[in-house]
Design a protein around this motif. Structure first.
Motif, PDB file in Angstrom:
ATOM      1  N   ALA A   1      59.379 -45.138 -92.404  1.00 17.55           N
ATOM      2  CA  ALA A   1      60.365 -46.136 -93.374  1.00 17.55           C
ATOM      3  C   ALA A   1      60.566 -45.136 -94.546  1.00 17.55           C
ATOM      4  O   ALA A   1      61.613 -45.742 -95.374  1.00 17.55           O
ATOM      5  CB  ALA A   1      59.846 -47.299 -93.661  1.00 17.55           C
ATOM      6  N   GLY A   2      60.057 -44.118 -94.735  1.00 20.21           N
ATOM      7  CA  GLY A   2      60.426 -43.088 -95.834  1.00 20.21           C
ATOM      8  C   GLY A   2      59.503 -43.056 -97.016  1.00 20.21           C
ATOM      9  O   GLY A   2      59.724 -42.523 -97.986  1.00 20.21           O
ATOM     10  N   TYR A   3      58.189 -43.647 -96.628  1.00 17.31           N
ATOM     11  CA  TYR A   3      57.161 -43.699 -97.975  1.00 17.31           C
ATOM     12  C   TYR A   3      55.912 -43.324 -97.667  1.00 17.31           C
ATOM     13  O   TYR A   3      55.309 -43.330 -96.459  1.00 17.31           O
ATOM     14  CB  TYR A   3      57.059 -45.362 -98.287  1.00 17.31           C
ATOM     15  N   GLY A   4      55.567 -42.234 -98.402  1.00 20.75           N
ATOM     16  CA  GLY A   4      54.423 -41.480 -98.181  1.00 20.75           C
ATOM     17  C   GLY A   4      54.468 -40.204 -97.438  1.00 20.75           C
ATOM     18  O   GLY A   4      55.639 -39.719 -96.643  1.00 20.75           O
ATOM     19  N   LEU A   5      53.391 -39.456 -97.037  1.00 20.75           N
ATOM     20  CA  LEU A   5      53.357 -38.043 -96.456  1.00 20.75           C
ATOM     21  C   LEU A   5      52.814 -38.283 -95.143  1.00 20.75           C
ATOM     22  O   LEU A   5      51.641 -38.940 -95.131  1.00 20.75           O
ATOM     23  CB  LEU A   5      52.885 -37.260 -97.284  1.00 20.75           C
ATOM     24  N   TRP A   6      53.399 -37.716 -93.846  1.00 23.23           N
ATOM     25  CA  TRP A   6      52.916 -37.778 -92.910  1.00 23.23           C
ATOM     26  C   TRP A   6      53.187 -36.733 -91.923  1.00 23.23           C
ATOM     27  O   TRP A   6      54.439 -36.164 -92.129  1.00 23.23           O
ATOM     28  CB  TRP A   6      53.499 -39.270 -92.125  1.00 23.23           C
ATOM     29  N   PRO A   7      52.285 -36.016 -91.200  1.00 24.05           N
ATOM     30  CA  PRO A   7      52.689 -34.828 -90.326  1.00 24.05           C
ATOM     31  C   PRO A   7      53.838 -35.042 -89.335  1.00 24.05           C
ATOM     32  O   PRO A   7      53.961 -36.223 -88.802  1.00 24.05           O
ATOM     33  CB  PRO A   7      51.255 -34.419 -89.678  1.00 24.05           C
ATOM     34  N   ARG A   8      54.538 -34.216 -89.270  1.00 23.87           N
ATOM     35  CA  ARG A   8      55.855 -34.121 -88.177  1.00 23.87           C
ATOM     36  C   ARG A   8      55.395 -33.657 -86.876  1.00 23.87           C
ATOM     37  O   ARG A   8      54.335 -32.679 -86.739  1.00 23.87           O
ATOM     38  CB  ARG A   8      56.888 -33.380 -88.895  1.00 23.87           C
TER      39      ARG A   8
ATOM     40  N   ALA B   1      42.186 -25.466 -99.372  1.00 25.11           N
ATOM     41  CA  ALA B   1      43.227 -25.164-100.081  1.00 25.11           C
ATOM     42  C   ALA B   1      44.371 -26.217-100.085  1.00 25.11           C
ATOM     43  O   ALA B   1      44.965 -26.721-100.875  1.00 25.11           O
ATOM     44  CB  ALA B   1      43.800 -23.754-100.143  1.00 25.11           C
ATOM     45  N   ALA B   2      44.825 -26.396 -98.806  1.00 24.41           N
ATOM     46  CA  ALA B   2      45.745 -27.378 -98.339  1.00 24.41           C
ATOM     47  C   ALA B   2      45.311 -28.794 -98.716  1.00 24.41           C
ATOM     48  O   ALA B   2      46.105 -29.585 -99.310  1.00 24.41           O
ATOM     49  CB  ALA B   2      46.053 -27.267 -96.855  1.00 24.41           C
TER      50      ALA B   2
ATOM     51  N   ASP C   1      51.133 -28.537 -91.769  1.00 27.67           N
ATOM     52  CA  ASP C   1      52.254 -29.252 -91.830  1.00 27.67           C
ATOM     53  C   ASP C   1      52.481 -30.147 -93.082  1.00 27.67           C
ATOM     54  O   ASP C   1      53.644 -30.168 -93.588  1.00 27.67           O
ATOM     55  CB  ASP C   1      52.504 -30.227 -90.650  1.00 27.67           C
ATOM     56  N   LEU C   2      51.473 -30.836 -93.730  1.00 26.21           N
ATOM     57  CA  LEU C   2      51.578 -31.506 -95.011  1.00 26.21           C
ATOM     58  C   LEU C   2      51.841 -30.471 -96.282  1.00 26.21           C
ATOM     59  O   LEU C   2      52.753 -30.766 -96.914  1.00 26.21           O
ATOM     60  CB  LEU C   2      50.173 -32.217 -95.202  1.00 26.21           C
TER      61      LEU C   2
ATOM     62  N   MET D   1      55.949 -27.816 -99.938  1.00 18.50           N
ATOM     63  CA  MET D   1      56.418 -26.493-100.231  1.00 18.50           C
ATOM     64  C   MET D   1      57.932 -26.412-100.030  1.00 18.50           C
ATOM     65  O   MET D   1      58.676 -25.940-100.875  1.00 18.50           O
ATOM     66  CB  MET D   1      55.818 -25.381 -99.448  1.00 18.50           C
ATOM     67  N   GLU D   2      58.471 -27.326 -99.117  1.00 19.71           N
ATOM     68  CA  GLU D   2      59.734 -27.279 -98.770  1.00 19.71           C
ATOM     69  C   GLU D   2      60.563 -28.378 -99.609  1.00 19.71           C
ATOM     70  O   GLU D   2      61.845 -28.298 -99.761  1.00 19.71           O
ATOM     71  CB  GLU D   2      59.952 -27.742 -97.300  1.00 19.71           C
ATOM     72  N   MET D   3      59.915 -29.133-100.537  1.00 23.14           N
ATOM     73  CA  MET D   3      60.454 -30.112-101.126  1.00 23.14           C
ATOM     74  C   MET D   3      61.436 -29.462-102.164  1.00 23.14           C
ATOM     75  O   MET D   3      60.820 -28.600-102.904  1.00 23.14           O
ATOM     76  CB  MET D   3      59.609 -31.146-101.498  1.00 23.14           C
TER      77      MET D   3
END
Length: 263
Positions: free
Chosen positions: A177-184, A198-199, A239-240, A245-247
């Motif tokens: 739904a667009g909330y929180g971080l989740w692996p693709r 480190a990640a 992925d997270l 880093m892509e944001m």
């Protein structure tokens, strides 16, 4: 004789004045010269809890009064039936995070909104409850301009002390739904030299208790509470890390610097 007596009286008077305590000074009142150069403190993240009590009514009583573990509160409480309660204004500091840390920020009570879910820690979360939560997340994140990936759990910010919400909490549904971080999916291979620790730190976890941090990561992203690295963890963390880093800079908020800007 009169002159001698007068001299003695004068001397006694001077001595008394010298030994008397100074008169209390009235504190100086400041002059009010208002400046327009300030910002209202605002939340930078949302933290989700579970009450681990028998009912929403019992949780309300605890959140509104003193209890054996000390006074606690939250901004919102959502019942199993989806009913929404507000206990503290969003502009005020609720006492819900305790000793915690995320992304280097330690005073999370001052920089977050706390949402309690009526759940005993064992049962699944109801559909009505999650539906209300999603509506509330959309409203709060839009009004307060909270980055949507900074919606996390109490166990994430206090991994050595807390385990809520439980592994049954539907983080993937929130992410869809667009909330929180989740692996693709599908997950990309991990490059040579990739450092999962480190990640994990980049995602936001406090590594002072490494086993607790891994357990919290698994609770959130794997639905278990194993304290050892599992196959597939590195791919998820990679992925997270890539997502963060892509944001764009406006979305990939650094909680530490953002909170300092509002101090």
């Amino acid at each position: 004789m009169k002159s001698v007596t007068a001299a003695i009286v004068m001397a006694l008077t001077i001595t008394a004045c010298a030994s008397a305590p100074p008169a209390a000074r009235t504190p100086q009142q400041p002059e009010w010269h208002p400046s327009p150069n300030y910002d209202v403190r605002s939340a930078q993240m949302i933290i989700i809890h579970q009450t681990e009590m028998e009912s929403a009514e019992a949780a309300l009583l605890t959140l509104q009064t003193r209890n054996s573990g000390g006074r606690v509160s939250a901004h919102y409480l959502i019942g199993k039936d989806g009913r929404l309660y507000q206990l503290v204004a969003e502009s005020s500091r609720a006492w819900h995070a305790g000793a915690s840390r995320w992304g280097g920020v330690a005073d999370l009570n001052s920089s977050s909104i706390g949402i309690e879910l009526d759940n005993d820690g064992v049962a699944p979360f109801s559909t009505a409850q999650i539906d209300t939560l999603l509506q509330l997340l959309g409203d709060i994140s839009a009004r307060l301009d909270i980055p949507r990936h900074l919606i996390i759990g109490h166990g994430d910010i206090a991994p050595a002390r807390k385990r809520d919400p439980s592994p049954l909490f539907p983080w993937q549904r929130l992410a869809e739904a667009g909330y929180g971080l989740w692996p693709r999916a599908p997950l990309a291979p991990v490059p040579a030299g990739f450092d999962p620790w480190a990640a994990l730190r980049l995602v936001g976890y406090d590594l002072r208790d490494p086993a607790a941090a891994v357990r919290a990561f698994h609770r959130h992203y794997r639905g278990n509470e194993d304290e050892q690295w599992l196959p597939g963890d590195a791919e998820i963390l990679h992925d997270l890390q890539l997502q963060l880093m892509e944001m764009p800079p406006a979305q990939a908020v650094d909680p530490v610097s953002d909170v300092r800007r509002n101090m």
